[in-house]
Scaffold this motif. Structure first.
Motif, PDB file in Angstrom:
ATOM      1  N   ILE A   1       0.840  -1.204   0.000  1.00 27.72           N
ATOM      2  CA  ILE A   1       0.000   0.000   0.000  1.00 27.72           C
ATOM      3  C   ILE A   1       0.874   1.252   0.000  1.00 27.72           C
ATOM      4  CG2 ILE A   1      -1.580   1.343   1.471  1.00 27.72           C
ATOM      5  CD1 ILE A   1      -3.016  -1.242   2.152  1.00 27.72           C
ATOM      6  N   ALA A   2       1.942   1.203   0.796  1.00 23.91           N
ATOM      7  CA  ALA A   2       2.833   2.361   0.878  1.00 23.91           C
ATOM      8  C   ALA A   2       3.531   2.620  -0.454  1.00 23.91           C
ATOM      9  CB  ALA A   2       3.869   2.139   1.981  1.00 23.91           C
ATOM     10  N   ILE A   3       3.676   1.582  -1.277  1.00 20.09           N
ATOM     11  CA  ILE A   3       4.336   1.755  -2.568  1.00 20.09           C
ATOM     12  C   ILE A   3       3.350   2.295  -3.612  1.00 20.09           C
ATOM     13  CG2 ILE A   3       5.343   0.485  -4.508  1.00 20.09           C
ATOM     14  CD1 ILE A   3       6.627  -1.364  -2.348  1.00 20.09           C
TER      15      ILE A   3
ATOM     16  N   ASN B   1      -0.860  10.714  -9.712  1.00 18.66           N
ATOM     17  CA  ASN B   1      -1.047  10.388 -11.122  1.00 18.66           C
ATOM     18  C   ASN B   1      -2.340   9.601 -11.299  1.00 18.66           C
ATOM     19  OD1 ASN B   1      -0.902   9.245 -13.693  1.00 18.66           O
ATOM     20  ND2 ASN B   1       1.331   9.111 -13.613  1.00 18.66           N
ATOM     21  N   ARG B   2      -3.318  10.245 -11.971  1.00 16.38           N
ATOM     22  CA  ARG B   2      -4.631   9.656 -12.122  1.00 16.38           C
ATOM     23  C   ARG B   2      -4.608   8.328 -12.864  1.00 16.38           C
ATOM     24  NH1 ARG B   2      -9.887  11.608 -11.768  1.00 16.38           N
ATOM     25  NH2 ARG B   2     -11.042  10.573 -13.426  1.00 16.38           N
ATOM     26  N   SER B   3      -3.731   8.206 -13.856  1.00 13.93           N
ATOM     27  CA  SER B   3      -3.710   6.974 -14.645  1.00 13.93           C
ATOM     28  C   SER B   3      -3.260   5.791 -13.778  1.00 13.93           C
ATOM     29  CB  SER B   3      -2.813   7.133 -15.876  1.00 13.93           C
ATOM     30  OG  SER B   3      -1.515   7.509 -15.484  1.00 13.93           O
ATOM     31  N   ILE B   4      -2.307   6.027 -12.871  1.00 11.88           N
ATOM     32  CA  ILE B   4      -1.875   4.952 -11.962  1.00 11.88           C
ATOM     33  C   ILE B   4      -3.020   4.576 -11.032  1.00 11.88           C
ATOM     34  CG2 ILE B   4      -0.309   4.366 -10.056  1.00 11.88           C
ATOM     35  CD1 ILE B   4       1.810   6.086 -11.396  1.00 11.88           C
ATOM     36  N   LEU B   5      -3.761   5.582 -10.583  1.00 15.81           N
ATOM     37  CA  LEU B   5      -4.900   5.321  -9.706  1.00 15.81           C
ATOM     38  C   LEU B   5      -5.922   4.423 -10.409  1.00 15.81           C
ATOM     39  CD1 LEU B   5      -6.381   5.972  -7.008  1.00 15.81           C
ATOM     40  CD2 LEU B   5      -7.486   7.868  -8.210  1.00 15.81           C
ATOM     41  N   VAL B   6      -6.233   4.763 -11.657  1.00 12.67           N
ATOM     42  CA  VAL B   6      -7.227   3.971 -12.405  1.00 12.67           C
ATOM     43  C   VAL B   6      -6.735   2.531 -12.582  1.00 12.67           C
ATOM     44  CG1 VAL B   6      -8.399   3.713 -14.628  1.00 12.67           C
ATOM     45  CG2 VAL B   6      -8.199   5.978 -13.579  1.00 12.67           C
ATOM     46  N   VAL B   7      -5.460   2.369 -12.954  1.00  6.45           N
ATOM     47  CA  VAL B   7      -4.900   1.023 -13.146  1.00  6.45           C
ATOM     48  C   VAL B   7      -4.948   0.238 -11.830  1.00  6.45           C
ATOM     49  CG1 VAL B   7      -2.772  -0.261 -13.618  1.00  6.45           C
ATOM     50  CG2 VAL B   7      -3.441   1.623 -15.114  1.00  6.45           C
ATOM     51  N   ALA B   8      -4.539   0.870 -10.738  1.00  5.57           N
ATOM     52  CA  ALA B   8      -4.487   0.175  -9.450  1.00  5.57           C
ATOM     53  C   ALA B   8      -5.883  -0.252  -8.996  1.00  5.57           C
ATOM     54  CB  ALA B   8      -3.829   1.073  -8.388  1.00  5.57           C
TER      55      ALA B   8
ATOM     56  N   ILE C   1       2.539  -2.187 -14.885  1.00  6.28           N
ATOM     57  CA  ILE C   1       2.494  -3.527 -14.287  1.00  6.28           C
ATOM     58  C   ILE C   1       2.773  -3.563 -12.769  1.00  6.28           C
ATOM     59  CG2 ILE C   1       4.127  -5.497 -14.191  1.00  6.28           C
ATOM     60  CD1 ILE C   1       1.596  -6.278 -15.539  1.00  6.28           C
ATOM     61  N   PRO C   2       3.815  -2.874 -12.269  1.00  6.47           N
ATOM     62  CA  PRO C   2       4.053  -2.997 -10.827  1.00  6.47           C
ATOM     63  C   PRO C   2       2.846  -2.571  -9.996  1.00  6.47           C
ATOM     64  CG  PRO C   2       5.648  -1.486 -11.833  1.00  6.47           C
ATOM     65  CD  PRO C   2       4.867  -2.092 -12.938  1.00  6.47           C
ATOM     66  N   TYR C   3       2.247  -1.451 -10.371  1.00  7.55           N
ATOM     67  CA  TYR C   3       1.108  -0.963  -9.584  1.00  7.55           C
ATOM     68  C   TYR C   3      -0.063  -1.931  -9.683  1.00  7.55           C
ATOM     69  CZ  TYR C   3       4.047   3.116  -9.982  1.00  7.55           C
ATOM     70  OH  TYR C   3       5.125   3.949  -9.945  1.00  7.55           O
ATOM     71  N   ALA C   4      -0.254  -2.496 -10.884  1.00  5.21           N
ATOM     72  CA  ALA C   4      -1.362  -3.434 -11.090  1.00  5.21           C
ATOM     73  C   ALA C   4      -1.129  -4.721 -10.294  1.00  5.21           C
ATOM     74  CB  ALA C   4      -1.508  -3.744 -12.576  1.00  5.21           C
ATOM     75  N   VAL C   5       0.095  -5.253 -10.346  1.00  3.20           N
ATOM     76  CA  VAL C   5       0.388  -6.504  -9.640  1.00  3.20           C
ATOM     77  C   VAL C   5       0.224  -6.319  -8.134  1.00  3.20           C
ATOM     78  CG1 VAL C   5       2.210  -8.139  -9.027  1.00  3.20           C
ATOM     79  CG2 VAL C   5       1.927  -7.448 -11.396  1.00  3.20           C
ATOM     80  N   LEU C   6       0.791  -5.239  -7.612  1.00  8.84           N
ATOM     81  CA  LEU C   6       0.723  -5.044  -6.159  1.00  8.84           C
ATOM     82  C   LEU C   6      -0.719  -4.833  -5.708  1.00  8.84           C
ATOM     83  CD1 LEU C   6       3.873  -2.833  -5.509  1.00  8.84           C
ATOM     84  CD2 LEU C   6       3.594  -5.274  -5.165  1.00  8.84           C
ATOM     85  N   SER C   7      -1.512  -4.106  -6.493  1.00  8.67           N
ATOM     86  CA  SER C   7      -2.912  -3.893  -6.118  1.00  8.67           C
ATOM     87  C   SER C   7      -3.684  -5.202  -6.156  1.00  8.67           C
ATOM     88  CB  SER C   7      -3.577  -2.887  -7.070  1.00  8.67           C
ATOM     89  OG  SER C   7      -2.869  -1.675  -7.040  1.00  8.67           O
ATOM     90  N   ALA C   8      -3.470  -5.990  -7.221  1.00  6.37           N
ATOM     91  CA  ALA C   8      -4.196  -7.256  -7.346  1.00  6.37           C
ATOM     92  C   ALA C   8      -3.786  -8.229  -6.239  1.00  6.37           C
ATOM     93  CB  ALA C   8      -3.940  -7.875  -8.722  1.00  6.37           C
ATOM     94  N   MET C   9      -2.521  -8.182  -5.838  1.00  7.05           N
ATOM     95  CA  MET C   9      -2.084  -9.083  -4.772  1.00  7.05           C
ATOM     96  C   MET C   9      -2.601  -8.652  -3.404  1.00  7.05           C
ATOM     97  SD  MET C   9       1.770 -10.314  -5.696  1.00  7.05           S
ATOM     98  CE  MET C   9       1.980 -10.549  -3.977  1.00  7.05           C
ATOM     99  N   THR C  10      -2.786  -7.334  -3.233  1.00  8.24           N
ATOM    100  CA  THR C  10      -3.168  -6.811  -1.918  1.00  8.24           C
ATOM    101  C   THR C  10      -4.670  -6.919  -1.681  1.00  8.24           C
ATOM    102  OG1 THR C  10      -1.311  -5.294  -2.012  1.00  8.24           O
ATOM    103  CG2 THR C  10      -3.035  -4.786  -0.427  1.00  8.24           C
TER     104      THR C  10
END
Lengths: 235, 99
Positions: free
Chosen positions: A173-175, A183-190, B41-50
């Motif tokens: 979560i901290a990462i 960055n909105r695009s990272i938010l949407v992807v996450a 990919i890193p953000y997607a992988v970490l979110s999906a794993m969490t």
């Protein structure tokens, strides 16, 4: 030159400390599990130092204990650990020129979810010695946790060991959160990846967890790449 | 002996999965799609794993939710990794005292 190697190495050690602490708690549980499956604490530690992969090791010990075949063992490792290929590919794009082929062969050993996450968050190209620092401290925590868990069984009271279970996720979560906030695009992807993974968890339960993570993250990242492509040179 | 063979097979498989793309992929990727994909990919992988695994990481959804909330809040304010991780564990431990 010597000096910057040393600096990189100790920077890696410092940034790897949270990973090592998290690993210790997770692999402690792995050590207990392995001994319960009839594998010695020593063998469990050997598995930890040679594999460095939590989900893969847990599945592997299960197969060994159940008397499964080598083919099954290998297929399960490929499925669960395939995400490391994506991570390795992603990191291969951000390596410093000092990363020679020999260094690549050594450093590849230590590409795990957490080490990848810390390396990917680096604003500068990755150097071998930085990665060695992160890997050394993290693997030390991983193996020490396995040995302690395997040899000593339940050392911690349940209230403490269950609280340790969340440490690695807290680190994830901290990462993700600070860049997602900027960055909105990272938010949407996450958020998309989390939503897909939740869907697999509760609805498409026949898909194994390893595959669910691969599919969810690949779909979310692909959607991000289509909707919010990055221009050359963008950090 | 069988155990040694199995451990070796497991280790070799896992190593090759990591090593092949890392060592043999030397050129810069030109495709904008692929570069963007690898960036996300890193953000997607970490979110999906969490999510949602984090809610099952402590043996109680309630304590895990407390830990998750603590981590989200501290991460939002940009605190260092170890502080966020430790706060999550502390929140779980404290919430557990009230259960």
């Amino acid at each position: 030159m010597k000096n910057s190697r040393k600096q990189d190495f100790f920077k890696g050690i410092r940034q790897g400390i949270p990973i090592a602490l998290g690993y210790f708690s997770v692999s402690f549980g792995f050590g207990i599990m392995a001994v319960r499956s009839g594998i010695s604490a020593l063998a469990a530690s050997v598995i930890s130092i040679t594999n460095v992969t939590s989900a893969g090791q847990a599945a592997g010990v299960g197969i060994i204990a159940a008397g499964g075949t080598l083919i099954e063992l290998i297929l399960v490792q490929i499925t669960i650990n395939l995400r490391y290929s994506l991570m390795a590919l992603s990191l291969s794009q951000r390596l410093d020129p000092s990363f020679t082929p020999a260094h690549r062969l050594f450093a590849a050993y230590g590409i795990t979810d957490e080490i990848f996450a810390v390396c990917a968050a680096q604003p500068v190209p990755l150097t071998p010695w930085y990665m060695y620092g992160v890997i050394l401290i993290s693997v030390a925590g991983w193996v020490a946790g396995t040995a302690t868990g395997g040899a000593a069984g339940e050392i911690l009271p349940a209230s403490v060991s269950s609280a340790m279970g969340i440490v690695l996720y807290g680190m994830f979560i901290a990462i993700v959160v600070p860049p997602a906030r900027r960055n909105r695009s990272i938010l949407v992807v996450a958020v998309s990846a989390a939503a897909l993974s939740t869907l697999f968890w509760y609805v498409f339960t026949s898909v194994s967890q390893g595959f669910a993570v691969i599919i969810s993250s690949a779909a979310a990242a692909a959607a991000g790449a289509v909707l919010f492509p990055r221009e050359e040179g963008e950090a | 002996m069988r155990l040694a063979v199995y451990i070796a097979a497991m280790a070799l498989t896992t190593y090759l999965i990591r090593m092949i793309p890392f060592a043999f992929f030397r050129r810069r990727i030109r495709s904008r799609f692929v570069r963007s994909f690898l960036y996300y990919i890193p953000y997607a992988v970490l979110s999906a794993m969490t999510i949602p695994a984090i809610f099952y990481s402590t043996g109680s959804i309630v304590t895990a939710a407390a830990g998750t909330a603590a981590a989200l809040i501290l991460a939002y304010f940009g605190l260092p990794l170890i502080a966020v991780a430790a706060a999550a564990a502390a929140a779980v431990f404290i919430a557990g005292l009230f259960l």
